[in-house]
Motif scaffolding. Structure first.
Motif, PDB file in Angstrom:
ATOM      1  N   SER A 329       0.816  -1.218   0.000  1.00  0.00           N
ATOM      2  CA  SER A 329       0.000   0.000   0.000  1.00  0.00           C
ATOM      3  C   SER A 329       0.846   1.264   0.000  1.00  0.00           C
ATOM      4  CB  SER A 329      -0.930  -0.008   1.223  1.00  0.00           C
ATOM      5  OG  SER A 329      -1.835  -1.090   1.163  1.00  0.00           O
ATOM      6  N   ALA A 330       1.971   1.250   0.730  1.00  0.00           N
ATOM      7  CA  ALA A 330       2.820   2.441   0.778  1.00  0.00           C
ATOM      8  C   ALA A 330       3.378   2.760  -0.606  1.00  0.00           C
ATOM      9  CB  ALA A 330       3.957   2.236   1.776  1.00  0.00           C
ATOM     10  N   PHE A 331       3.746   1.723  -1.366  1.00  0.00           N
ATOM     11  CA  PHE A 331       4.232   1.970  -2.722  1.00  0.00           C
ATOM     12  C   PHE A 331       3.122   2.493  -3.627  1.00  0.00           C
ATOM     13  CE2 PHE A 331       7.827  -0.888  -1.641  1.00  0.00           C
ATOM     14  CZ  PHE A 331       8.852  -0.031  -1.992  1.00  0.00           C
ATOM     15  N   PHE A 332       1.906   2.036  -3.416  1.00  0.00           N
ATOM     16  CA  PHE A 332       0.794   2.533  -4.232  1.00  0.00           C
ATOM     17  C   PHE A 332       0.523   4.003  -3.939  1.00  0.00           C
ATOM     18  CE2 PHE A 332      -0.962  -2.056  -4.260  1.00  0.00           C
ATOM     19  CZ  PHE A 332      -0.163  -2.366  -5.350  1.00  0.00           C
ATOM     20  N   VAL A 333       0.535   4.372  -2.666  1.00  0.00           N
ATOM     21  CA  VAL A 333       0.326   5.784  -2.325  1.00  0.00           C
ATOM     22  C   VAL A 333       1.450   6.635  -2.910  1.00  0.00           C
ATOM     23  CG1 VAL A 333       0.154   7.445  -0.434  1.00  0.00           C
ATOM     24  CG2 VAL A 333      -0.980   5.217  -0.245  1.00  0.00           C
ATOM     25  N   TYR A 334       2.661   6.154  -2.783  1.00  0.00           N
ATOM     26  CA  TYR A 334       3.807   6.855  -3.376  1.00  0.00           C
ATOM     27  C   TYR A 334       3.629   7.012  -4.879  1.00  0.00           C
ATOM     28  CZ  TYR A 334       8.451   6.863  -5.634  1.00  0.00           C
ATOM     29  OH  TYR A 334       9.522   7.108  -6.452  1.00  0.00           O
ATOM     30  N   GLY A 335       3.326   5.931  -5.570  1.00  0.00           N
ATOM     31  CA  GLY A 335       3.214   5.982  -7.021  1.00  0.00           C
ATOM     32  C   GLY A 335       2.092   6.888  -7.494  1.00  0.00           C
ATOM     33  N   LEU A 336       0.937   6.820  -6.851  1.00  0.00           N
ATOM     34  CA  LEU A 336      -0.187   7.659  -7.274  1.00  0.00           C
ATOM     35  C   LEU A 336       0.112   9.136  -7.017  1.00  0.00           C
ATOM     36  CD1 LEU A 336      -3.235   5.517  -6.042  1.00  0.00           C
ATOM     37  CD2 LEU A 336      -2.182   5.577  -8.314  1.00  0.00           C
ATOM     38  N   ALA A 337       0.689   9.442  -5.852  1.00  0.00           N
ATOM     39  CA  ALA A 337       1.032  10.840  -5.560  1.00  0.00           C
ATOM     40  C   ALA A 337       2.112  11.334  -6.518  1.00  0.00           C
ATOM     41  CB  ALA A 337       1.500  10.970  -4.112  1.00  0.00           C
ATOM     42  N   TRP A 338       3.086  10.472  -6.810  1.00  0.00           N
ATOM     43  CA  TRP A 338       4.136  10.833  -7.764  1.00  0.00           C
ATOM     44  C   TRP A 338       3.541  11.120  -9.135  1.00  0.00           C
ATOM     45  CZ3 TRP A 338       5.960   9.160 -12.434  1.00  0.00           C
ATOM     46  CH2 TRP A 338       7.244   9.557 -12.812  1.00  0.00           C
ATOM     47  N   GLY A 339       2.583  10.327  -9.569  1.00  0.00           N
ATOM     48  CA  GLY A 339       1.947  10.550 -10.863  1.00  0.00           C
ATOM     49  C   GLY A 339       1.222  11.879 -10.937  1.00  0.00           C
ATOM     50  N   ILE A 340       0.588  12.270  -9.839  1.00  0.00           N
ATOM     51  CA  ILE A 340      -0.072  13.586  -9.798  1.00  0.00           C
ATOM     52  C   ILE A 340       0.974  14.692  -9.881  1.00  0.00           C
ATOM     53  CG2 ILE A 340      -1.469  15.144  -8.394  1.00  0.00           C
ATOM     54  CD1 ILE A 340      -2.775  12.641  -7.157  1.00  0.00           C
ATOM     55  N   ASN A 341       2.020  14.558  -9.075  1.00  0.00           N
ATOM     56  CA  ASN A 341       3.046  15.606  -9.011  1.00  0.00           C
ATOM     57  C   ASN A 341       3.748  15.828 -10.341  1.00  0.00           C
ATOM     58  OD1 ASN A 341       2.855  16.557  -6.347  1.00  0.00           O
ATOM     59  ND2 ASN A 341       4.038  14.832  -5.558  1.00  0.00           N
ATOM     60  N   HIS A 342       3.780  14.802 -11.183  1.00  0.00           N
ATOM     61  CA  HIS A 342       4.498  14.914 -12.455  1.00  0.00           C
ATOM     62  C   HIS A 342       3.561  15.016 -13.647  1.00  0.00           C
ATOM     63  CE1 HIS A 342       7.560  13.449  -9.667  1.00  0.00           C
ATOM     64  NE2 HIS A 342       8.421  14.066 -10.452  1.00  0.00           N
ATOM     65  N   GLY A 343       2.298  15.302 -13.374  1.00  0.00           N
ATOM     66  CA  GLY A 343       1.347  15.567 -14.443  1.00  0.00           C
ATOM     67  C   GLY A 343       0.948  14.344 -15.249  1.00  0.00           C
ATOM     68  N   LEU A 344       1.197  13.138 -14.747  1.00  0.00           N
ATOM     69  CA  LEU A 344       0.845  11.922 -15.478  1.00  0.00           C
ATOM     70  C   LEU A 344      -0.528  11.402 -15.097  1.00  0.00           C
ATOM     71  CD1 LEU A 344       4.237   9.969 -15.393  1.00  0.00           C
ATOM     72  CD2 LEU A 344       3.438  11.665 -17.025  1.00  0.00           C
ATOM     73  N   LEU A 345      -1.016  11.781 -13.928  1.00  0.00           N
ATOM     74  CA  LEU A 345      -2.322  11.342 -13.449  1.00  0.00           C
ATOM     75  C   LEU A 345      -3.181  12.561 -13.127  1.00  0.00           C
ATOM     76  CD1 LEU A 345      -1.259   8.461 -10.994  1.00  0.00           C
ATOM     77  CD2 LEU A 345      -1.925   8.261 -13.405  1.00  0.00           C
ATOM     78  N   ASP A 346      -4.460  12.463 -13.435  1.00  0.00           N
ATOM     79  CA  ASP A 346      -5.390  13.563 -13.185  1.00  0.00           C
ATOM     80  C   ASP A 346      -5.547  13.790 -11.687  1.00  0.00           C
ATOM     81  OD1 ASP A 346      -7.601  15.435 -14.077  1.00  0.00           O
ATOM     82  OD2 ASP A 346      -8.717  14.046 -12.783  1.00  0.00           O
ATOM     83  N   ARG A 347      -5.300  15.006 -11.255  1.00  0.00           N
ATOM     84  CA  ARG A 347      -5.323  15.316  -9.827  1.00  0.00           C
ATOM     85  C   ARG A 347      -6.696  15.066  -9.215  1.00  0.00           C
ATOM     86  NH1 ARG A 347      -1.999  18.612  -6.530  1.00  0.00           N
ATOM     87  NH2 ARG A 347      -3.062  19.366  -4.656  1.00  0.00           N
ATOM     88  N   ALA A 348      -7.747  15.521  -9.867  1.00  0.00           N
ATOM     89  CA  ALA A 348      -9.091  15.372  -9.299  1.00  0.00           C
ATOM     90  C   ALA A 348      -9.464  13.906  -9.142  1.00  0.00           C
ATOM     91  CB  ALA A 348     -10.107  16.092 -10.185  1.00  0.00           C
ATOM     92  N   THR A 349      -9.012  13.074 -10.053  1.00  0.00           N
ATOM     93  CA  THR A 349      -9.354  11.652 -10.006  1.00  0.00           C
ATOM     94  C   THR A 349      -8.568  10.915  -8.945  1.00  0.00           C
ATOM     95  OG1 THR A 349      -9.873  11.682 -12.362  1.00  0.00           O
ATOM     96  CG2 THR A 349      -9.447   9.528 -11.360  1.00  0.00           C
ATOM     97  N   TYR A 350      -7.282  11.198  -8.841  1.00  0.00           N
ATOM     98  CA  TYR A 350      -6.410  10.352  -8.026  1.00  0.00           C
ATOM     99  C   TYR A 350      -6.118  10.905  -6.633  1.00  0.00           C
ATOM    100  CZ  TYR A 350      -5.578   7.352 -12.025  1.00  0.00           C
ATOM    101  OH  TYR A 350      -5.743   6.455 -13.053  1.00  0.00           O
ATOM    102  N   LEU A 351      -6.291  12.211  -6.403  1.00  0.00           N
ATOM    103  CA  LEU A 351      -5.988  12.753  -5.080  1.00  0.00           C
ATOM    104  C   LEU A 351      -6.819  12.103  -3.975  1.00  0.00           C
ATOM    105  CD1 LEU A 351      -4.314  14.699  -3.425  1.00  0.00           C
ATOM    106  CD2 LEU A 351      -6.027  16.482  -3.861  1.00  0.00           C
ATOM    107  N   PRO A 352      -8.117  11.839  -4.158  1.00  0.00           N
ATOM    108  CA  PRO A 352      -8.861  11.147  -3.098  1.00  0.00           C
ATOM    109  C   PRO A 352      -8.262   9.782  -2.744  1.00  0.00           C
ATOM    110  CG  PRO A 352     -10.372  12.119  -4.672  1.00  0.00           C
ATOM    111  CD  PRO A 352      -9.003  12.252  -5.260  1.00  0.00           C
ATOM    112  N   HIS A 353      -7.753   9.070  -3.721  1.00  0.00           N
ATOM    113  CA  HIS A 353      -7.121   7.779  -3.437  1.00  0.00           C
ATOM    114  C   HIS A 353      -5.852   7.971  -2.613  1.00  0.00           C
ATOM    115  CE1 HIS A 353      -9.703   5.392  -6.074  1.00  0.00           C
ATOM    116  NE2 HIS A 353      -9.614   6.369  -6.966  1.00  0.00           N
TER     117      HIS A 353
END
Length: 746
Positions: A329-353
């Protein structure tokens, strides 16, 4: 990085331990002191517990996230520092070891040390690296020398090198990676993979990618890219958008009939992709493959999050593993937050996760500061207990915290730059000095010791004082003006009278009289450079004594030797090629714009004993072309026609002799060299006027195109080249297609 002086001192003497929890295995304080001699007392102290958000209702402030990272990191340091270092480190689960178990913590802690005000973390990491002499495990066999798990600690050594620029810090790791490169870059697929388990994608590829970023040599990244894709072809399951841990799990299922997808295994991949992309150049060929894979995997991971914010240790069987699990789980939180920070993942979609996952992780932080509910070392889903911990879980938590701290800032660009060199004061404050020998006691011995150390510093040879560049020094970046594509020709007396010419696609040189005097075998063959940038780079590359090393923009690895290289000529007489020596004079006609034009002359040379021949030749290379146009005029002391052989040097290695194709109708010869595992492949081509073609032949050193000419009458031919790592001609088929489609004016 700010460093507070109160952390800089070192306390010599008995360790101050407080609480039975610091000696969980029953050792007395006196025994423990002997076991961990050299440990700073600060490392054994955990700061007060900060506020840890367990609700996930809001984005933590940067200060809150960093405080959480500092707390868990300090707890891990305290636990490690209180334990003896085992002689055998392979299976060590809690100690200061160079294995993957601890190395994952070092990855997180090293990044925390970039922004921390406390020098303790970097000092602790430096002590560990120095204890293991910056070495990696696995020297006993070829299999273990390729083990990705043992390479994971290399990230720590790369971090310390970037911050200190001390060559010895990088040498053992680079030597190991140099040994690995030919195996990772092997041309053929093999039944067995080097990285046969998905965890490996976190452990090794980011280390190889960073080595390329640090040294400017792309071979590490390119070799890792080949094995990365091989591993993904075997373990990625597109229909489920998840990775198998390894091929043993293909077709295996949980009790509910669903496939077994290990949470931490997929966490390794998601986190590994993030670190891989941080070091990969933005214009790297094939980069989109990894971006797409990251987005696809991240999307699937978000779908599988449980209401608690964490993920099941078996991703598709949450009912079988209802308890919390944090190492995946810690790696998933890291990866999702990293994706937001680098513009690869939509912030509105992934920030709640991310927020829900962060809160779930914080509910598992134990009273001693470590992250609990972490699955122990293994290779598949198993049940976890609330008090189970692991340095890798703490490392993943720190990485997650650092990304959450950045969520309040702007989107970050990729790739990341390596850290800048620390000041001498910071390096001194974060580099533990070994304790003095036990015999140094009392004022007399202390004074003698001080005098000895002073003499050592004064009398020892210091390579840094010679001004010699580092063997891994990257090519200095070009200025904005220097980055403009243009065609240039330059006489290089600073490099033994070379004549250089290059455009946006290719780079070549011929050799002058100074080299002829120094190296007797040198001749009139044409050298080809491997080039990956659109601006001229040869001048800056030649400023290094070893310009045969790829420093990021290309290199000269082609060996002309006694051959014609890529398009040199000679006179074909009596089944033998008679050639000139180096050029004698030159004249540059045009440079720095849309075309480079120059000329060179060659002194008379004998053709057996029957005649002499001499030459003048005009060279022309426009922007946007792989081909140099050459107009040659041969003179002779006889008016009889000449048969001219225009050659391509033969190459061979463990991959064979390359591929030569001859086309009489078009009067073209195309060559694709055998692949070099370290540097890739060069393609060479010759095109002549079909009306002048006599045929094709070869000698011991060259493949030859033969044309008939008359003395005093100019004739035109073309020479071209391409590099499979240059970005526009990836393979032999592409090269042969390009040559076949070219239109030449004779």
């Amino acid at each position: 990085m700010k460093v507070r002086r109160r952390y800089w001192h070192r306390v010599a003497g008995a360790l101050l331990l407080s609480g039975a929890s610091m000696t969980p295995w029953g050792a007395s304080c006196k025994e423990l002191q002997a076991q961990v001699d050299g440990v700073d007392p600060q490392w054994l102290r955990v700061p007060p517990r900060p506020h840890l958000d367990t609700e996930g209702a809001r984005l933590p402030t940067r200060a809150e996230a960093l405080a959480a990272a500092e707390y868990v990191s300090a707890a891990q340091i305290a636990d490690m520092a209180a334990r003896p270092i085992p002689l055998s480190t392979g299976g060590a689960l809690d100690a200061m070891a160079p294995n993957w178990v601890s190395a994952v913590y070092y990855v997180g802690a090293a990044r925390l040390a970039r922004v921390s005000e406390r020098p303790d973390t970097l000092r602790f990491l430096t002590m560990i690296a120095e204890h293991y002499h910056y070495a990696v495990r696995g020297a006993r066999s070829g299999v273990t020398m390729l083990n990705a798990d043992d390479i994971a600690v290399g990230d720590l050594y790369e971090e310390l090198y970037s911050r200190r620029r001390q060559d010895g810090v990088l040498m053992p790791l680079q030597q190991r990676l140099d040994w690995q490169v030919p195996h990772l870059a092997r041309k053929e697929d093999t039944k067995a993979l080097v990285w046969w388990w998905c965890d490996a994608l976190f452990m090794a590829p980011p280390v190889l990618a960073r080595m390329s970023a640090i040294t400017g040599e792309p071979k590490y990244l390119l070799a890792a890219d080949k094995e990365w894709r091989r591993t993904a072809r075997r373990l990625w399951v597109p229909k489920d958008r998840l990775f198998l841990r390894d091929e043993r799990f293909a077709g295996r299922s949980e009790a509910n009939g669903r496939p077994i997808y290990w949470a931490r295994g997929n966490g390794w991949v998601l986190g590994g992709l993030a670190r891989w992309l941080e070091a990969m150049p933005a214009d790297q060929q094939g980069r989109d493959y990894y971006l797409d894979l990251f987005r696809t995997l991240a999307g699937r991971i978000a779908e599988l999050q449980r209401p608690s914010g964490l993920w099941s240790t078996s991703l598709l069987a949450p009912e079988a593993y209802p308890e919390p699990e944090t190492s995946g789980s810690a790696f998933f939180v890291y990866g999702l937050a990293w994706g937001i920070n680098h513009g690869l993942l939509d912030r509105a979609t992934y920030l709640p996760h991310v927020l829900k996952g962060w809160a779930g992780l914080n509910r598992q932080v134990l009273p001693d500061g470590q992250l609990g509910a972490a699955q122990k070392t293994g290779d598949q889903p198993v049940h976890t207990a609330a008090r189970d911990t692991g340095p890798y879980a703490n490392g993943a938590y720190i990485l997650a915290a650092l990304e959450i701290a950045d969520l309040s800032g702007p989107v970050q660009a990729l790739p990341h730059a390596e850290p800048t060199k620390d000041s001498p004061e910071v390096i001194a404050a974060t580099s533990p000095a070994p304790p003095a020998p036990k015999t140094v006691r009392g004022p007399v011995e202390m004074a003698r010791r001080a005098a000895e150390m002073k003499a050592t510093a004064a009398l020892a040879y210091d390579p840094a004082m010679t001004g010699r560049p580092s063997t891994v020094e990257p090519l200095p970046p070009p200025s904005p003006a220097e980055r403009a594509p243009r065609a240039i020709a330059r006489f290089a007396p600073d490099r033994l009278d070379d004549l250089l010419w290059e455009n946006d696609l290719v780079a070549h040189r011929i050799y002058g009289p100074a080299l002829q005097a120094k190296e007797a075998p040198s001749g009139s063959g044409i050298d080809t450079w491997a080039k990956r940038v659109r601006w001229p780079f040869m001048d800056r590359q030649l400023k290094f004594p070893n310009y045969h090393m790829d420093r990021g923009e290309g290199l000269d690895y082609y060996d002309v030797g006694r051959s014609r290289g890529s398009g040199g000529l000679g006179i074909w007489y009596d089944d033998k090629l008679w050639t000139s020596r180096n050029f004698a004079t030159y004249r540059i006609e045009e440079t720095g714009g849309k075309v480079a034009r120059f000329s060179a002359t060659y002194k008379p040379w004998p053709v057996d004993v029957v005649r002499k021949v001499w030459e003048s030749r005009e060279f022309s290379l426009p922007l946007g072309s792989h081909f140099t146009r050459m107009r040659s005029t041969l003179q002779s002391d006889s008016k009889e026609p000449l048969v001219v052989g225009i050659g391509i040097g033969k190459k061979s290695n463990a991959n064979g002799k390359g591929f030569v194709a001859r086309d009489e109708a078009s009067a073209r010869m195309t060559y694709w060299e055998p692949e070099s595992a370290e540097h890739g492949t060069l393609g060479i081509a010759i095109a002549v006027d079909p009306a002048m073609l006599v045929g094709f032949t070869e000698d011991a050193e060259n493949y030859l195109v033969l044309v008939k000419v008359r003395p005093g009458q100019p004739f035109t031919y073309y020479m071209g080249s391409a590099w499979d790592r240059g970005g526009d001609v990836p393979d032999r088929a592409a090269w042969e297609k390009l040559v076949a489609g070219e239109r030449f004016a004779f």
